[in-house]
Design a protein around this motif. Sequence first.
Motif, PDB file in Angstrom:
ATOM      1  N   LEU A 161       0.863  -1.181   0.000  1.00 19.12           N
ATOM      2  CA  LEU A 161       0.000   0.000   0.000  1.00 19.12           C
ATOM      3  C   LEU A 161       0.898   1.229   0.000  1.00 19.12           C
ATOM      4  CD1 LEU A 161      -3.003   0.916   0.210  1.00 19.12           C
ATOM      5  CD2 LEU A 161      -2.676   1.012   2.695  1.00 19.12           C
ATOM      6  N   ASN A 162       0.730   2.099  -0.973  1.00 23.84           N
ATOM      7  CA  ASN A 162       1.614   3.257  -1.126  1.00 23.84           C
ATOM      8  C   ASN A 162       1.010   4.554  -0.610  1.00 23.84           C
ATOM      9  OD1 ASN A 162       3.834   1.909  -2.362  1.00 23.84           O
ATOM     10  ND2 ASN A 162       2.674   1.823  -4.289  1.00 23.84           N
ATOM     11  N   ARG A 163      -0.192   4.479  -0.062  1.00 24.40           N
ATOM     12  CA  ARG A 163      -0.837   5.687   0.448  1.00 24.40           C
ATOM     13  C   ARG A 163      -0.446   5.885   1.909  1.00 24.40           C
ATOM     14  NH1 ARG A 163      -4.685   3.041  -2.622  1.00 24.40           N
ATOM     15  NH2 ARG A 163      -5.692   2.147  -0.783  1.00 24.40           N
ATOM     16  N   ASP A 164      -1.251   6.623   2.649  1.00 21.26           N
ATOM     17  CA  ASP A 164      -1.016   6.853   4.073  1.00 21.26           C
ATOM     18  C   ASP A 164      -2.131   6.173   4.871  1.00 21.26           C
ATOM     19  OD1 ASP A 164       0.118   7.852   6.391  1.00 21.26           O
ATOM     20  OD2 ASP A 164      -1.094   9.695   6.341  1.00 21.26           O
ATOM     21  N   PRO A 165      -1.860   5.071   5.563  1.00 21.29           N
ATOM     22  CA  PRO A 165      -0.509   4.549   5.836  1.00 21.29           C
ATOM     23  C   PRO A 165       0.069   3.766   4.664  1.00 21.29           C
ATOM     24  CG  PRO A 165      -2.165   3.144   6.841  1.00 21.29           C
ATOM     25  CD  PRO A 165      -2.908   4.302   6.268  1.00 21.29           C
ATOM     26  N   ALA A 166       1.402   3.747   4.602  1.00 19.85           N
ATOM     27  CA  ALA A 166       2.119   2.906   3.638  1.00 19.85           C
ATOM     28  C   ALA A 166       2.459   1.584   4.318  1.00 19.85           C
ATOM     29  CB  ALA A 166       3.389   3.605   3.178  1.00 19.85           C
ATOM     30  N   ILE A 167       2.270   0.503   3.603  1.00 26.70           N
ATOM     31  CA  ILE A 167       2.501  -0.835   4.175  1.00 26.70           C
ATOM     32  C   ILE A 167       3.326  -1.662   3.197  1.00 26.70           C
ATOM     33  CG2 ILE A 167       1.425  -2.964   4.990  1.00 26.70           C
ATOM     34  CD1 ILE A 167      -1.004  -1.331   5.813  1.00 26.70           C
ATOM     35  N   SER A 168       4.325  -2.361   3.718  1.00 28.27           N
ATOM     36  CA  SER A 168       5.147  -3.262   2.919  1.00 28.27           C
ATOM     37  C   SER A 168       5.366  -4.556   3.685  1.00 28.27           C
ATOM     38  CB  SER A 168       6.517  -2.631   2.607  1.00 28.27           C
ATOM     39  OG  SER A 168       6.395  -1.514   1.769  1.00 28.27           O
ATOM     40  N   ILE A 169       5.721  -5.586   2.940  1.00 25.53           N
ATOM     41  CA  ILE A 169       6.137  -6.850   3.541  1.00 25.53           C
ATOM     42  C   ILE A 169       7.593  -7.068   3.168  1.00 25.53           C
ATOM     43  CG2 ILE A 169       5.356  -8.246   1.575  1.00 25.53           C
ATOM     44  CD1 ILE A 169       4.625 -10.421   3.663  1.00 25.53           C
ATOM     45  N   LYS A 170       8.376  -7.575   4.110  1.00 25.00           N
ATOM     46  CA  LYS A 170       9.808  -7.752   3.879  1.00 25.00           C
ATOM     47  C   LYS A 170      10.213  -9.172   4.247  1.00 25.00           C
ATOM     48  CE  LYS A 170      14.404  -6.130   5.167  1.00 25.00           C
ATOM     49  NZ  LYS A 170      15.204  -5.210   5.981  1.00 25.00           N
ATOM     50  N   GLY A 171      11.075  -9.748   3.435  1.00 25.62           N
ATOM     51  CA  GLY A 171      11.666 -11.037   3.738  1.00 25.62           C
ATOM     52  C   GLY A 171      13.171 -10.943   3.631  1.00 25.62           C
ATOM     53  N   ASN A 172      13.885 -11.809   4.335  1.00 23.52           N
ATOM     54  CA  ASN A 172      15.334 -11.815   4.227  1.00 23.52           C
ATOM     55  C   ASN A 172      15.886 -13.187   4.573  1.00 23.52           C
ATOM     56  OD1 ASN A 172      16.137 -11.848   7.204  1.00 23.52           O
ATOM     57  ND2 ASN A 172      14.836 -10.037   7.131  1.00 23.52           N
ATOM     58  N   LEU A 196       5.879  -3.893   7.609  1.00 18.73           N
ATOM     59  CA  LEU A 196       6.332  -2.542   7.907  1.00 18.73           C
ATOM     60  C   LEU A 196       5.214  -1.556   7.596  1.00 18.73           C
ATOM     61  CD1 LEU A 196       9.708  -2.787   5.915  1.00 18.73           C
ATOM     62  CD2 LEU A 196       9.227  -3.692   8.203  1.00 18.73           C
ATOM     63  N   MET A 197       5.017  -0.577   8.476  1.00 16.58           N
ATOM     64  CA  MET A 197       3.970   0.422   8.240  1.00 16.58           C
ATOM     65  C   MET A 197       4.484   1.808   8.595  1.00 16.58           C
ATOM     66  SD  MET A 197       0.056   0.741   9.714  1.00 16.58           S
ATOM     67  CE  MET A 197       0.525   1.328  11.336  1.00 16.58           C
ATOM     68  N   ASP A 198       4.216   2.776   7.725  1.00 18.93           N
ATOM     69  CA  ASP A 198       4.505   4.186   7.972  1.00 18.93           C
ATOM     70  C   ASP A 198       3.183   4.933   8.058  1.00 18.93           C
ATOM     71  OD1 ASP A 198       7.011   3.219   7.394  1.00 18.93           O
ATOM     72  OD2 ASP A 198       7.279   4.412   5.563  1.00 18.93           O
ATOM     73  N   LYS A 199       3.069   5.810   9.042  1.00 20.64           N
ATOM     74  CA  LYS A 199       1.843   6.597   9.197  1.00 20.64           C
ATOM     75  C   LYS A 199       2.203   8.028   9.567  1.00 20.64           C
ATOM     76  CE  LYS A 199      -2.456   7.790   9.836  1.00 20.64           C
ATOM     77  NZ  LYS A 199      -3.339   8.050   8.674  1.00 20.64           N
ATOM     78  N   LYS A 200       1.775   8.969   8.758  1.00 18.21           N
ATOM     79  CA  LYS A 200       2.006  10.377   9.049  1.00 18.21           C
ATOM     80  C   LYS A 200       1.020  10.844  10.110  1.00 18.21           C
ATOM     81  CE  LYS A 200       3.086  14.638   6.557  1.00 18.21           C
ATOM     82  NZ  LYS A 200       3.092  15.319   5.232  1.00 18.21           N
ATOM     83  N   SER A 207       5.202   8.305  12.110  1.00 23.05           N
ATOM     84  CA  SER A 207       5.438   7.111  12.919  1.00 23.05           C
ATOM     85  C   SER A 207       5.759   5.924  12.018  1.00 23.05           C
ATOM     86  CB  SER A 207       4.208   6.791  13.771  1.00 23.05           C
ATOM     87  OG  SER A 207       3.088   6.487  12.949  1.00 23.05           O
ATOM     88  N   TYR A 208       6.477   4.965  12.602  1.00 22.12           N
ATOM     89  CA  TYR A 208       6.879   3.749  11.895  1.00 22.12           C
ATOM     90  C   TYR A 208       6.628   2.562  12.823  1.00 22.12           C
ATOM     91  CZ  TYR A 208       9.489   7.368   9.394  1.00 22.12           C
ATOM     92  OH  TYR A 208       9.839   8.509   8.720  1.00 22.12           O
TER      93      TYR A 208
END
Length: 312
Positions: A161-172, A196-200, A207-208
Amino acid sequence: MLLIFSFHSSASYGFDGPLQVRNQFPLFLYLNIPYLESASVENSFSAGLSYSSLNLVESSSEWDIGLDVEITEFDLRFKKNIRDFVELGIELPILSFSSGIMDGFLNTYHDAFGLPDYGRSNRPDNEFLYEARRNGDLVVKGRNGHIGIGDIRLTFKKPLLNRDPAISIKGNIELPTGDAKAGFGNGSIDAGISVLMDKKLSECFKSYLNIGAVFPGNLRGHEEINLREFFYGGAAIEASFWKNISLIGQVFIQGSPFPKTDISSIDRVAVLLSLGGRYSYGNNNFEFSLTEDPNTSGAPDFTLNFSFKRIF
């Protein structure tokens, strides 16, 4: 003063994410311990230098843990954004364990503020100890002043999701490139996944939030130890009142990957509290932070971190 604050608050400046700090507890460091990070993808190169100090000398019926060590980590990280579809990354850590020079200062610091010190005052100042034994058998033994490559990490981040909030999934995955017997790696492949989530929050606050799980392979040191998966979470708030400077506060929490040792400083949940700032100049930014462990479990007494990042 209120007018000045209101003037600064009316402007909106860029946000660059959480502090690039990870848990440098020696027995956990090589187990795919994550950094908190933003959900956004980027093209960047960064270099981070962290310095930590720890004193933990405890035993149980099965385990003997002796850690009186200062840890230096130089970490190189490269991230590539592929058409805003996915971010690929690689991280190369270079580690050193030493007796250090900080014990006298830290004894004074802990005494002055009434902070717990893991029993540091019961040990000679700046005397090296890095050894873990299970049932009397040596598992890991570090060497004073030795420098080595840690476990190399490969990362994958996919925006959802690229809006606010932005959300991603990460693997490693983390490759067994470090010497497990000397404490630079665990000798196995590790894997991890996180959201991962970012929220203005306002024009000046962002916030992260990171939540994830790590699945470490067994520790293959002098003896093999079965490790267990652990969960972690963290949150950060970045305040950007000025054009080139932002202030960041964050907390990171993780469970123990070790089997039950009956040593509370290893078995309990680890908490890291970090405060720092970032200066940005063009495509470059410079970051400095101090990290403390408020519950004296599974983390260094303190960590100083300095990092440089260039955005392409």
